[in-house]
Design a protein around this motif. Structure first.
Motif, PDB file in Angstrom:
ATOM      1  N   TYR A  18       0.854  -1.183   0.000  1.00 36.21           N
ATOM      2  CA  TYR A  18       0.000   0.000   0.000  1.00 36.21           C
ATOM      3  C   TYR A  18       0.894   1.239   0.000  1.00 36.21           C
ATOM      4  O   TYR A  18       2.116   1.147   0.069  1.00 36.21           O
ATOM      5  CB  TYR A  18      -0.899   0.013   1.245  1.00 36.21           C
ATOM      6  N   CYS A  25      -5.857   2.455  -1.274  1.00 34.59           N
ATOM      7  CA  CYS A  25      -5.097   1.781  -0.215  1.00 34.59           C
ATOM      8  C   CYS A  25      -5.558   2.273   1.160  1.00 34.59           C
ATOM      9  O   CYS A  25      -5.809   1.473   2.065  1.00 34.59           O
ATOM     10  CB  CYS A  25      -3.600   2.077  -0.345  1.00 34.59           C
ATOM     11  N   GLU A  28      -9.107   1.014   2.098  1.00 33.47           N
ATOM     12  CA  GLU A  28      -9.272  -0.383   2.514  1.00 33.47           C
ATOM     13  C   GLU A  28      -8.490  -0.739   3.780  1.00 33.47           C
ATOM     14  O   GLU A  28      -8.742  -1.771   4.387  1.00 33.47           O
ATOM     15  CB  GLU A  28      -8.912  -1.340   1.377  1.00 33.47           C
ATOM     16  N   SER A 115      -8.404  -2.430  -4.339  1.00 35.24           N
ATOM     17  CA  SER A 115      -8.958  -2.526  -2.991  1.00 35.24           C
ATOM     18  C   SER A 115     -10.168  -3.460  -2.969  1.00 35.24           C
ATOM     19  O   SER A 115     -10.868  -3.616  -3.966  1.00 35.24           O
ATOM     20  CB  SER A 115      -9.332  -1.136  -2.461  1.00 35.24           C
TER      21      SER A 115
END
Length: 130
Positions: A18, A25, A28, A115
């Motif tokens: 991420y 990123c 999630e 995601s």
């Protein structure tokens, strides 16, 4: 990172790449923390690797603290993201978030780009924990 994954044989490993500058990123990440908290005792190991530049360590640490992430977390150690990416997975184009899920034998079960929701992550991980 490959050595980290190998050291967790007997557990399901959820390896997430991420960046703090990546909106999907960041979106999630709370679900990944929730997944870790719920399934840690069942044998799930979450490992996070930040694709932020190495000079952004303070930003990454602040992000992880704000997310209440308690799992192992790393930051890429090079200014050359393509070399870092290809060193881990020659088939990965570098798109993030990118998550690798390994079964208890340490074999790659699934690689996911993009995601996912908590429910989608849970559906992938739960059967492997049995």
């Amino acid at each position: 990172v490959k050595n980290q994954v190998a050291s967790y044989k007997g557990k399901v490993v959820f390896l997430n790449y991420y960046a703090t500058w990546c909106p999907p990123c960041v979106r999630e990440f709370p679900d990944i923390v929730k997944l870790s908290n719920k399934y840690r005792k069942s044998g799930l190991v979450v490992i996070a690797v930040s694709m932020d530049d190495p000079n952004q360590t303070n930003k990454v640490i602040s992000f992880l603290k704000a997310q209440k992430a308690t799992f192992p977390s790393f930051i890429k150690n090079t200014d050359d993201p393509q070399a870092f990416i290809k060193g881990f997975d020659k088939n990965w184009d570098g798109a993030i978030p990118r998550t690798y899920i390994y079964n208890k034998k340490g074999k790659l079960y699934k690689a996911v780009t993009g995601s996912q929701s908590y429910a989608e992550w849970e559906a992938l991980v739960k059967p492997l924990l049995k």
